[in-house]
Write a protein that holds these residues in place. Structure first.
Motif, PDB file in Angstrom:
ATOM      1  N   LYS A  49       1.232  -0.884  -0.368  1.00  0.00           N
ATOM      2  CA  LYS A  49      -0.266   0.041  -0.085  1.00  0.00           C
ATOM      3  C   LYS A  49       0.575   1.507  -0.081  1.00  0.00           C
ATOM      4  O   LYS A  49       0.777   2.158  -0.691  1.00  0.00           O
ATOM      5  N   MET A  50       1.937   0.949   0.537  1.00  0.00           N
ATOM      6  CA  MET A  50       3.042   2.773   0.887  1.00  0.00           C
ATOM      7  C   MET A  50       3.830   2.584  -0.620  1.00  0.00           C
ATOM      8  O   MET A  50       3.364   4.191  -1.127  1.00  0.00           O
ATOM      9  N   ASP A  51       3.512   1.384  -1.181  1.00  0.00           N
ATOM     10  CA  ASP A  51       4.309   1.584  -2.602  1.00  0.00           C
ATOM     11  C   ASP A  51       3.040   2.913  -3.481  1.00  0.00           C
ATOM     12  O   ASP A  51       3.458   3.758  -4.649  1.00  0.00           O
ATOM     13  N   LEU A  52       1.737   1.952  -3.836  1.00  0.00           N
ATOM     14  CA  LEU A  52       0.934   2.523  -4.195  1.00  0.00           C
ATOM     15  C   LEU A  52       0.676   4.529  -4.044  1.00  0.00           C
ATOM     16  O   LEU A  52       1.148   5.295  -4.609  1.00  0.00           O
ATOM     17  N   SER A  53       0.415   4.523  -2.997  1.00  0.00           N
ATOM     18  CA  SER A  53       0.144   6.137  -2.271  1.00  0.00           C
ATOM     19  C   SER A  53       1.444   7.063  -2.726  1.00  0.00           C
ATOM     20  O   SER A  53       1.464   7.926  -3.322  1.00  0.00           O
ATOM     21  N   THR A  54       2.834   6.604  -2.430  1.00  0.00           N
ATOM     22  CA  THR A  54       3.713   7.499  -3.002  1.00  0.00           C
ATOM     23  C   THR A  54       3.775   7.336  -4.234  1.00  0.00           C
ATOM     24  O   THR A  54       4.159   8.935  -4.760  1.00  0.00           O
ATOM     25  N   GLY A  55       3.727   6.672  -5.196  1.00  0.00           N
ATOM     26  CA  GLY A  55       4.098   6.617  -6.731  1.00  0.00           C
ATOM     27  C   GLY A  55       3.064   7.334  -6.787  1.00  0.00           C
ATOM     28  O   GLY A  55       3.621   8.388  -8.726  1.00  0.00           O
ATOM     29  N   THR A  56       1.429   7.463  -6.439  1.00  0.00           N
ATOM     30  CA  THR A  56       0.535   8.430  -7.429  1.00  0.00           C
ATOM     31  C   THR A  56       0.684   9.319  -6.902  1.00  0.00           C
ATOM     32  O   THR A  56       0.727  10.243  -7.419  1.00  0.00           O
ATOM     33  N   HIS A  57       1.358  10.046  -5.453  1.00  0.00           N
ATOM     34  CA  HIS A  57       1.757  11.014  -5.901  1.00  0.00           C
ATOM     35  C   HIS A  57       3.004  11.430  -6.233  1.00  0.00           C
ATOM     36  O   HIS A  57       2.878  12.674  -6.728  1.00  0.00           O
ATOM     37  N   GLU A  58       4.069  10.539  -6.621  1.00  0.00           N
ATOM     38  CA  GLU A  58       4.927  11.175  -7.001  1.00  0.00           C
ATOM     39  C   GLU A  58       4.539  11.846  -9.060  1.00  0.00           C
ATOM     40  O   GLU A  58       5.156  12.647  -9.213  1.00  0.00           O
ATOM     41  N   LEU A  59       3.977  11.070  -9.392  1.00  0.00           N
ATOM     42  CA  LEU A  59       3.590  11.010 -10.219  1.00  0.00           C
ATOM     43  C   LEU A  59       2.691  11.815 -10.918  1.00  0.00           C
ATOM     44  O   LEU A  59       2.795  12.303 -11.658  1.00  0.00           O
ATOM     45  N   GLU A  60       1.831  12.029  -9.774  1.00  0.00           N
ATOM     46  CA  GLU A  60       0.455  13.388 -10.171  1.00  0.00           C
ATOM     47  C   GLU A  60       1.115  14.448 -10.127  1.00  0.00           C
ATOM     48  O   GLU A  60       1.199  15.266 -10.904  1.00  0.00           O
ATOM     49  N   GLU A  61       2.369  14.837  -9.311  1.00  0.00           N
ATOM     50  CA  GLU A  61       3.218  15.892  -9.133  1.00  0.00           C
ATOM     51  C   GLU A  61       3.894  16.039 -10.019  1.00  0.00           C
ATOM     52  O   GLU A  61       4.520  16.964 -10.912  1.00  0.00           O
ATOM     53  N   GLU A  62       4.661  14.852 -11.083  1.00  0.00           N
ATOM     54  CA  GLU A  62       5.943  15.539 -11.965  1.00  0.00           C
ATOM     55  C   GLU A  62       4.742  15.395 -13.351  1.00  0.00           C
ATOM     56  O   GLU A  62       4.860  16.650 -13.952  1.00  0.00           O
ATOM     57  N   LEU A  63       2.917  14.723 -13.527  1.00  0.00           N
ATOM     58  CA  LEU A  63       2.459  15.397 -14.714  1.00  0.00           C
ATOM     59  C   LEU A  63       1.666  17.152 -14.549  1.00  0.00           C
ATOM     60  O   LEU A  63       1.958  17.664 -15.663  1.00  0.00           O
ATOM     61  N   TYR A  64       1.927  17.448 -13.253  1.00  0.00           N
ATOM     62  CA  TYR A  64       1.505  18.872 -13.021  1.00  0.00           C
ATOM     63  C   TYR A  64       2.526  19.348 -13.353  1.00  0.00           C
ATOM     64  O   TYR A  64       2.507  20.633 -13.740  1.00  0.00           O
ATOM     65  N   ARG A  65       3.818  19.160 -13.640  1.00  0.00           N
ATOM     66  CA  ARG A  65       5.578  20.037 -13.519  1.00  0.00           C
ATOM     67  C   ARG A  65       5.873  20.030 -15.100  1.00  0.00           C
ATOM     68  O   ARG A  65       5.123  21.065 -15.632  1.00  0.00           O
ATOM     69  N   LEU A  66       5.147  19.011 -15.830  1.00  0.00           N
ATOM     70  CA  LEU A  66       5.164  19.018 -17.296  1.00  0.00           C
ATOM     71  C   LEU A  66       3.393  19.873 -17.591  1.00  0.00           C
ATOM     72  O   LEU A  66       4.508  20.555 -19.100  1.00  0.00           O
ATOM     73  N   ILE A  67       2.314  20.010 -17.308  1.00  0.00           N
ATOM     74  CA  ILE A  67       2.123  20.935 -17.258  1.00  0.00           C
ATOM     75  C   ILE A  67       2.589  22.076 -17.391  1.00  0.00           C
ATOM     76  O   ILE A  67       1.839  22.781 -18.438  1.00  0.00           O
ATOM     77  N   ALA A  68       2.473  22.924 -16.451  1.00  0.00           N
ATOM     78  CA  ALA A  68       3.275  23.769 -15.952  1.00  0.00           C
ATOM     79  C   ALA A  68       4.093  24.118 -16.808  1.00  0.00           C
ATOM     80  O   ALA A  68       4.597  25.810 -17.041  1.00  0.00           O
ATOM     81  N   LEU A  69       5.126  23.120 -17.067  1.00  0.00           N
ATOM     82  CA  LEU A  69       6.317  23.730 -17.446  1.00  0.00           C
ATOM     83  C   LEU A  69       5.796  24.033 -19.271  1.00  0.00           C
ATOM     84  O   LEU A  69       6.766  24.897 -19.857  1.00  0.00           O
ATOM     85  N   TYR A  70       5.763  22.444 -19.584  1.00  0.00           N
ATOM     86  CA  TYR A  70       5.384  22.815 -21.388  1.00  0.00           C
ATOM     87  C   TYR A  70       3.935  23.718 -21.833  1.00  0.00           C
ATOM     88  O   TYR A  70       3.844  23.678 -23.178  1.00  0.00           O
ATOM     89  N   GLN A  71       3.172  23.657 -20.981  1.00  0.00           N
ATOM     90  CA  GLN A  71       1.843  23.293 -21.503  1.00  0.00           C
ATOM     91  C   GLN A  71       1.547  22.997 -22.271  1.00  0.00           C
ATOM     92  O   GLN A  71       1.113  23.313 -24.076  1.00  0.00           O
ATOM     93  N   PRO A  72       1.144  22.129 -23.110  1.00  0.00           N
ATOM     94  CA  PRO A  72       0.869  21.145 -23.850  1.00  0.00           C
ATOM     95  C   PRO A  72      -1.202  21.263 -23.693  1.00  0.00           C
ATOM     96  O   PRO A  72      -1.984  21.578 -23.663  1.00  0.00           O
ATOM     97  N   MET A  73      -1.277  21.074 -25.567  1.00  0.00           N
ATOM     98  CA  MET A  73      -1.909  21.879 -26.498  1.00  0.00           C
ATOM     99  C   MET A  73      -2.815  19.828 -26.599  1.00  0.00           C
ATOM    100  O   MET A  73      -1.854  19.520 -26.946  1.00  0.00           O
ATOM    101  N   ALA A  74      -4.243  20.145 -27.214  1.00  0.00           N
ATOM    102  CA  ALA A  74      -4.888  19.272 -28.171  1.00  0.00           C
ATOM    103  C   ALA A  74      -4.100  17.475 -27.362  1.00  0.00           C
ATOM    104  O   ALA A  74      -4.324  17.043 -26.557  1.00  0.00           O
ATOM    105  N   ARG A  75      -3.866  16.980 -28.632  1.00  0.00           N
ATOM    106  CA  ARG A  75      -3.388  15.544 -28.396  1.00  0.00           C
ATOM    107  C   ARG A  75      -2.102  15.320 -27.040  1.00  0.00           C
ATOM    108  O   ARG A  75      -2.369  14.443 -26.272  1.00  0.00           O
TER     109      ARG A  75
END
Length: 219
Positions: A49-75
């Motif tokens: 369970k701890m690996d699941l929670s840790t992985g979830t939080h880390e990946l969410e933060e990484e994806l939000y970082r990509l949005i903020a940094l690159y401002q992706p659109m469309a696909r």
């Protein structure tokens, strides 16, 4: 910058698939523990369970970082949105796996209901749900929509099995009130599995949107 972004998003998708595989494995092992009445295997599910929670939080933060940094659109934005949905559903699936493992630990001493736990009821339902989750994750990896084309029909079968298990459990409880506690736990397992099937459908919906740009609803 585009090449760098796509390299990063591809690495992140690989990590999302790893997290999804962790959740799928937790559910599969939990239901196998129920079938085998194996409290030791059930305990190992909870340890993840701890690996699941840790992985979830880390990946969410990484994806939000990509949005903020690159401002992706469309696909590209649809890919990130789909990835976030896969993460969310994977966490819920893993949590349900942990909950089912908890039922095994609580009830493993009670062997009065083999037709529910090791016959064709819960194990069959679990097998269908795990296969739906696996195909949804594979569709996310390969973008092959054929893998999820029959999710609606498969989900109907899962729902029907849940009602059958509910009916069987109620019958046990009416015949012998001493079975109420254990049967109630098994009815909850069926409910957890149904919800996992719903999450498999949710992933499938988001994958379809990622690939085609078309919103669909799988019922």
């Amino acid at each position: 910058m585009s090449d760098k972004f796509h390299a990063e998003i591809n690495r992140t998708r690989d990590r999302v698939l790893t997290l999804g595989g962790l959740a799928e494995g937790m559910l599969q092992d939990a239901t196998e523990a129920l079938r085998r009445n194996d409290a030791v295997l059930a305990g190992k599910v909870g340890e993840r369970k701890m690996d699941l929670s840790t992985g979830t939080h880390e990946l969410e933060e990484e994806l939000y970082r990509l949005i903020a940094l690159y401002q992706p659109m469309a696909r590209d934005m649809r890919t990130i949105a789909c990835s976030l949905s896969v993460i969310s559903s994977s966490e819920r699936i893993g949590r349900y796996g942990k909950d089912i493992a908890g039922v095994v630990i609580t009830t493993h001493h009670d062997t009065r209901f083999p037709d529910l736990t090791s016959g064709l009821s819960i194990p069959h339902m679990a097998s269908l749900v795990v296969s739906m989750i696996h195909d949804s994750l594979e569709a996310y990896r390969t973008e092959d929509l054929n893998l999820i084309s029959r999710h609606s029909e498969r989900d109907d079968v899962v729902d029907a099995l849940r009602y059958t298990i509910f009916h069987d459990g109620i019958t046990y409880m009416m015949e012998d009130p001493r079975t109420i506690t254990t049967c109630t736990n098994y009815l909850m397992v069926a409910r957890y599995l149904e919800r996992c099937g719903d999450h498999a459908c949710k992933i499938a919906e988001k994958v379809h949107y990622m690939v085609t740009g078309e919103q669909i609803e799988i019922r």
